[in-house]
Every structure is written in structure tokens, then in C-alpha cells.
Design an enzyme around this catalytic site. Sequence first.
Site, PDB file in Angstrom:
ATOM      1  N   HIS A   1      16.077  62.867 -22.246  1.00 59.70           N
ATOM      2  CA  HIS A   1      15.347  63.852 -23.041  1.00 59.70           C
ATOM      3  C   HIS A   1      13.852  63.605 -22.872  1.00 59.70           C
ATOM      4  CE1 HIS A   1      18.765  64.957 -26.065  1.00 59.70           C
ATOM      5  NE2 HIS A   1      19.203  64.885 -24.825  1.00 59.70           N
TER       6      HIS A   1
ATOM      7  N   GLU B   1      11.306  63.139 -24.885  1.00 60.69           N
ATOM      8  CA  GLU B   1      10.674  62.047 -25.624  1.00 60.69           C
ATOM      9  C   GLU B   1      11.048  60.690 -25.038  1.00 60.69           C
ATOM     10  OE1 GLU B   1      11.511  65.369 -28.654  1.00 60.69           O
ATOM     11  OE2 GLU B   1      12.495  64.512 -26.898  1.00 60.69           O
TER      12      GLU B   1
ATOM     13  N   CYS C   1      15.511  65.211 -31.506  1.00 66.09           N
ATOM     14  CA  CYS C   1      16.934  65.107 -31.842  1.00 66.09           C
ATOM     15  C   CYS C   1      17.202  63.705 -32.401  1.00 66.09           C
ATOM     16  CB  CYS C   1      17.778  65.366 -30.601  1.00 66.09           C
ATOM     17  SG  CYS C   1      17.817  63.985 -29.425  1.00 66.09           S
TER      18      CYS C   1
ATOM     19  N   CYS D   1      16.452  60.875 -29.819  1.00 68.63           N
ATOM     20  CA  CYS D   1      15.019  60.701 -29.580  1.00 68.63           C
ATOM     21  C   CYS D   1      14.322  60.126 -30.796  1.00 68.63           C
ATOM     22  CB  CYS D   1      14.396  62.033 -29.170  1.00 68.63           C
ATOM     23  SG  CYS D   1      14.981  62.597 -27.551  1.00 68.63           S
TER      24      CYS D   1
END
Length: 159
Positions: A56, A58, A86, A89
Site C-alpha cells: 500500500h 503508506e 487502512c 497502514c
Amino acid sequence: MIGPREKRFMQHAIALSKKGMEKGDGGPFGAIVVKGDEIVGEGWNQVLLNTDPTAHAEVVAIRDACNRLGTFQLTDCEIYTSCEPCPMCLGAIYWARPQRVYYANSKEDAAAIEFDDSFIYRELNVPHSEKKIPLISMPDNGALEVFAEWKNKSNRTLY
């Protein structure tokens, strides 16, 4: 306070989200790590590019910043991300310990384009045996021995 500096950095994170999406690397998410007035880490969703469900924006940005700075702590940094993090993250962010996180789109905005993490938030409160992916405890003395060795290790690095 949100001023021109913060807006400029957020625009950079949003530009990364668009770039990664257009390249087909993954979903429309981008993030940067900033130290002072310098971008020290960049990331965009690379789940499809790397066939890695943890890639992801991040997480990629945190890994990039830590690599560039030679540290596993981002205590003097800020994170700008194109979307509210999320649960995965958010966990990575807490481990990295930045000063703050700025985000553009909300988790509800993400759900509206079929990136809905609400089931994960619900799963966190379900007993392990009732989770959609059950967590099964397997206590082991050998695992406890390794923990005891860590606890007694004189040169350990806490984080």
C-alpha cells in the site's frame, strides 16, 4: 493548521496516486513522508505491480523513508496520504511513529469505489475462533524460550 506547505505536500501525494493508478501499479493511493520541508519517502499503491498485498502507498512510503534515512523510526516526520489509512497502514504508521498524518479522501470515499476496509475493523473485535480467517493458538515452550532470550539480551534494540 493547514497552510500552503501542507497543501503542496498533499498535492504531491495525490499526484503519486494518479501516476500509480494510470501505470496500472495498483489502486488510486499515494503517500509521502516529509521531514522538515523535504520529502524523504514516496509511495503509491503497488499491489498489482509487485503482487504484494502489503504494498500500500503508506507502507511503500514508510519503507522508502526509513531506507533513505537509515532508521526505523520517523519521529521527526509527517505523512501525507491521498486517503485515510487502512488498518494495516495505520498499524505501520503507529510502528513508524511519525508526528502526524494528513489525509485527503476518507475511508468512506474509499468504500464508495470498492476499497472497503470496514469488515477488517469489525473482525478485530470478533473472537479468534469466529473470525472469517480463524486465529488458532498453538502455545509452544520453544517460542517462549526465544522470548525469554530476547528479554535477557543485553544488546537488544527496542522499538
